[in-house]
Design a protein around this motif. Sequence first.
Motif, PDB file in Angstrom:
ATOM      1  N   LEU A   1       0.826  -1.212   0.000  1.00  0.00           N
ATOM      2  CA  LEU A   1       0.000   0.000   0.000  1.00  0.00           C
ATOM      3  C   LEU A   1       0.860   1.261   0.000  1.00  0.00           C
ATOM      4  O   LEU A   1       0.539   2.248  -0.669  1.00  0.00           O
ATOM      5  CB  LEU A   1      -0.936  -0.015   1.216  1.00  0.00           C
ATOM      6  CG  LEU A   1      -2.034  -1.080   1.209  1.00  0.00           C
ATOM      7  CD1 LEU A   1      -2.822  -1.041   2.510  1.00  0.00           C
ATOM      8  CD2 LEU A   1      -2.962  -0.885   0.013  1.00  0.00           C
ATOM      9  N   PHE A   2       1.962   1.239   0.750  1.00  0.00           N
ATOM     10  CA  PHE A   2       2.841   2.405   0.786  1.00  0.00           C
ATOM     11  C   PHE A   2       3.469   2.659  -0.578  1.00  0.00           C
ATOM     12  O   PHE A   2       3.529   3.813  -1.041  1.00  0.00           O
ATOM     13  CB  PHE A   2       3.928   2.203   1.839  1.00  0.00           C
ATOM     14  CG  PHE A   2       4.904   3.333   1.933  1.00  0.00           C
ATOM     15  CD1 PHE A   2       4.582   4.499   2.619  1.00  0.00           C
ATOM     16  CD2 PHE A   2       6.154   3.248   1.340  1.00  0.00           C
ATOM     17  CE1 PHE A   2       5.482   5.554   2.701  1.00  0.00           C
ATOM     18  CE2 PHE A   2       7.063   4.287   1.414  1.00  0.00           C
ATOM     19  CZ  PHE A   2       6.728   5.444   2.098  1.00  0.00           C
ATOM     20  N   LEU A   3       3.927   1.610  -1.251  1.00  0.00           N
ATOM     21  CA  LEU A   3       4.543   1.782  -2.564  1.00  0.00           C
ATOM     22  C   LEU A   3       3.520   2.216  -3.597  1.00  0.00           C
ATOM     23  O   LEU A   3       3.826   3.022  -4.497  1.00  0.00           O
ATOM     24  CB  LEU A   3       5.219   0.480  -2.993  1.00  0.00           C
ATOM     25  CG  LEU A   3       6.476   0.112  -2.191  1.00  0.00           C
ATOM     26  CD1 LEU A   3       6.985  -1.265  -2.601  1.00  0.00           C
ATOM     27  CD2 LEU A   3       7.571   1.162  -2.380  1.00  0.00           C
ATOM     28  N   LEU A   4       2.283   1.716  -3.505  1.00  0.00           N
ATOM     29  CA  LEU A   4       1.233   2.186  -4.406  1.00  0.00           C
ATOM     30  C   LEU A   4       0.919   3.661  -4.155  1.00  0.00           C
ATOM     31  O   LEU A   4       0.663   4.426  -5.091  1.00  0.00           O
ATOM     32  CB  LEU A   4      -0.023   1.335  -4.226  1.00  0.00           C
ATOM     33  CG  LEU A   4       0.066  -0.120  -4.709  1.00  0.00           C
ATOM     34  CD1 LEU A   4      -1.225  -0.860  -4.389  1.00  0.00           C
ATOM     35  CD2 LEU A   4       0.361  -0.170  -6.207  1.00  0.00           C
ATOM     36  N   TRP A   5       0.944   4.061  -2.891  1.00  0.00           N
ATOM     37  CA  TRP A   5       0.740   5.475  -2.548  1.00  0.00           C
ATOM     38  C   TRP A   5       1.829   6.347  -3.162  1.00  0.00           C
ATOM     39  O   TRP A   5       1.572   7.490  -3.555  1.00  0.00           O
ATOM     40  CB  TRP A   5       0.719   5.617  -1.025  1.00  0.00           C
ATOM     41  CG  TRP A   5       0.620   7.033  -0.549  1.00  0.00           C
ATOM     42  CD1 TRP A   5      -0.260   7.982  -0.963  1.00  0.00           C
ATOM     43  CD2 TRP A   5       1.455   7.648   0.444  1.00  0.00           C
ATOM     44  NE1 TRP A   5      -0.032   9.163  -0.283  1.00  0.00           N
ATOM     45  CE2 TRP A   5       1.012   9.001   0.575  1.00  0.00           C
ATOM     46  CE3 TRP A   5       2.508   7.212   1.222  1.00  0.00           C
ATOM     47  CZ2 TRP A   5       1.601   9.889   1.461  1.00  0.00           C
ATOM     48  CZ3 TRP A   5       3.082   8.091   2.108  1.00  0.00           C
ATOM     49  CH2 TRP A   5       2.643   9.417   2.221  1.00  0.00           C
ATOM     50  N   GLN A   6       3.032   5.813  -3.273  1.00  0.00           N
ATOM     51  CA  GLN A   6       4.142   6.535  -3.886  1.00  0.00           C
ATOM     52  C   GLN A   6       4.157   6.417  -5.401  1.00  0.00           C
ATOM     53  O   GLN A   6       5.076   6.933  -6.050  1.00  0.00           O
ATOM     54  CB  GLN A   6       5.467   6.016  -3.323  1.00  0.00           C
ATOM     55  CG  GLN A   6       5.680   6.316  -1.856  1.00  0.00           C
ATOM     56  CD  GLN A   6       5.708   7.808  -1.565  1.00  0.00           C
ATOM     57  OE1 GLN A   6       6.444   8.561  -2.193  1.00  0.00           O
ATOM     58  NE2 GLN A   6       4.874   8.244  -0.627  1.00  0.00           N
ATOM     59  N   GLY A   7       3.138   5.748  -5.978  1.00  0.00           N
ATOM     60  CA  GLY A   7       3.072   5.610  -7.429  1.00  0.00           C
ATOM     61  C   GLY A   7       4.070   4.619  -7.986  1.00  0.00           C
ATOM     62  O   GLY A   7       4.600   4.821  -9.088  1.00  0.00           O
ATOM     63  N   GLU A   8       4.317   3.529  -7.262  1.00  0.00           N
ATOM     64  CA  GLU A   8       5.304   2.525  -7.673  1.00  0.00           C
ATOM     65  C   GLU A   8       4.656   1.137  -7.702  1.00  0.00           C
ATOM     66  O   GLU A   8       4.971   0.270  -6.888  1.00  0.00           O
ATOM     67  CB  GLU A   8       6.497   2.528  -6.721  1.00  0.00           C
ATOM     68  CG  GLU A   8       7.267   3.820  -6.652  1.00  0.00           C
ATOM     69  CD  GLU A   8       8.090   4.067  -7.914  1.00  0.00           C
ATOM     70  OE1 GLU A   8       8.228   3.120  -8.723  1.00  0.00           O
ATOM     71  OE2 GLU A   8       8.584   5.190  -8.085  1.00  0.00           O
ATOM     72  N   PRO A   9       3.733   0.889  -8.659  1.00  0.00           N
ATOM     73  CA  PRO A   9       3.086  -0.434  -8.690  1.00  0.00           C
ATOM     74  C   PRO A   9       4.054  -1.563  -9.027  1.00  0.00           C
ATOM     75  O   PRO A   9       3.915  -2.676  -8.517  1.00  0.00           O
ATOM     76  CB  PRO A   9       2.019  -0.270  -9.777  1.00  0.00           C
ATOM     77  CG  PRO A   9       2.505   0.853 -10.630  1.00  0.00           C
ATOM     78  CD  PRO A   9       3.222   1.788  -9.712  1.00  0.00           C
ATOM     79  N   PHE A  10       5.028  -1.313  -9.899  1.00  0.00           N
ATOM     80  CA  PHE A  10       5.993  -2.356 -10.233  1.00  0.00           C
ATOM     81  C   PHE A  10       6.812  -2.751  -9.000  1.00  0.00           C
ATOM     82  O   PHE A  10       7.039  -3.932  -8.738  1.00  0.00           O
ATOM     83  CB  PHE A  10       6.913  -1.883 -11.353  1.00  0.00           C
ATOM     84  CG  PHE A  10       7.963  -2.889 -11.734  1.00  0.00           C
ATOM     85  CD1 PHE A  10       7.632  -3.991 -12.497  1.00  0.00           C
ATOM     86  CD2 PHE A  10       9.283  -2.739 -11.310  1.00  0.00           C
ATOM     87  CE1 PHE A  10       8.585  -4.939 -12.843  1.00  0.00           C
ATOM     88  CE2 PHE A  10      10.248  -3.676 -11.644  1.00  0.00           C
ATOM     89  CZ  PHE A  10       9.893  -4.786 -12.420  1.00  0.00           C
ATOM     90  N   ALA A  11       7.249  -1.744  -8.230  1.00  0.00           N
ATOM     91  CA  ALA A  11       8.005  -2.025  -7.011  1.00  0.00           C
ATOM     92  C   ALA A  11       7.152  -2.794  -6.008  1.00  0.00           C
ATOM     93  O   ALA A  11       7.665  -3.646  -5.267  1.00  0.00           O
ATOM     94  CB  ALA A  11       8.515  -0.728  -6.400  1.00  0.00           C
ATOM     95  N   ALA A  12       5.840  -2.514  -5.969  1.00  0.00           N
ATOM     96  CA  ALA A  12       4.958  -3.249  -5.066  1.00  0.00           C
ATOM     97  C   ALA A  12       4.930  -4.731  -5.431  1.00  0.00           C
ATOM     98  O   ALA A  12       4.938  -5.612  -4.564  1.00  0.00           O
ATOM     99  CB  ALA A  12       3.558  -2.657  -5.107  1.00  0.00           C
ATOM    100  N   GLY A  13       4.902  -5.030  -6.737  1.00  0.00           N
ATOM    101  CA  GLY A  13       4.948  -6.424  -7.167  1.00  0.00           C
ATOM    102  C   GLY A  13       6.270  -7.083  -6.823  1.00  0.00           C
ATOM    103  O   GLY A  13       6.307  -8.248  -6.402  1.00  0.00           O
ATOM    104  N   VAL A  14       7.368  -6.349  -6.983  1.00  0.00           N
ATOM    105  CA  VAL A  14       8.680  -6.894  -6.621  1.00  0.00           C
ATOM    106  C   VAL A  14       8.748  -7.164  -5.129  1.00  0.00           C
ATOM    107  O   VAL A  14       9.344  -8.168  -4.687  1.00  0.00           O
ATOM    108  CB  VAL A  14       9.793  -5.923  -7.066  1.00  0.00           C
ATOM    109  CG1 VAL A  14      11.161  -6.402  -6.570  1.00  0.00           C
ATOM    110  CG2 VAL A  14       9.810  -5.778  -8.579  1.00  0.00           C
TER     111      VAL A  14
END
Length: 279
Positions: free
Chosen positions: A226-239
């Motif tokens: 959720l934090f990474l999605l909030w930062q606009g990083e969906p690819f990083a969230a998957g990683v």
Amino acid sequence: MERTLDERRANFWVGEWEGGWLLLPLIAVMGGDWAFSVEASASSTSLPLALALALVGWAPLWRVLMTTDWATPLAQWRTWRERASLPRWPYLQPGTPGAALYRAVGQALSWWRDFGRQALLIPLRSGLFSLGVALLLSVALGRLALLLTLLFLTIAEFAVLWHEGRGQVDRGWEALALAGLPWMLGASLQGRILLPLASALVVTVLAGCMSRPGLWLLAGDLLGVLFLLWQGEPFAAGVLVLLTFPALWLAVNRVEEARYRKAVVPWLFAVLLLFAGVL
């Protein structure tokens, strides 16, 4: 006996090298600095001091406070009645506060000589030395570093009191001391506060959930995503999900804790570096 004392002293400074957990504060400091650095030269001089503070100041101080059994010697002190012989103090009258203090000093010296010295001398020496080093390095780094060191000391004291001084620590205290605060220390080198504080909380939760086998990892994983999605990083969230999957697999298969901690620490390092690279 001398060899045993040397081994105990080295344990405070070396810690769990074989498992890699002593490196966690160093990775967190570098990650926090990398995540929020604007210019490469901005922290070129302060980063080595921050790394030294985490490795030589905070880490051994934490191990001294958390691994020492404070409860047993202090419980012995509560029932201690023997007194060491002291020179007679001048103008001392029976039934006065001075006489009570005289008895207390005699009892304390007797307890320390016969019991406390053997149990607490090395922890006290190591703790005071590492605290002095931490304060000196913090002063050299500035007010934020000094504030974080005082906060670190306060949290360590609360952790000792929470566990009644029995040489134990749970995952929350450990994650905050070895991951969250070092992350904030690295980020403070850049003079930023709000986003580093939020990311430090996420790093603390993730480190705490990964530090022991259990399904709590799912909660930490969800918070990190959720934090990474909030930062606009969906690819990083998957990683992040991929990096935490080995820890979840080990927890589901009920691997014993010692093996789990050794196996999961490189994945935790990778998680911290992922956060540092995308923030």
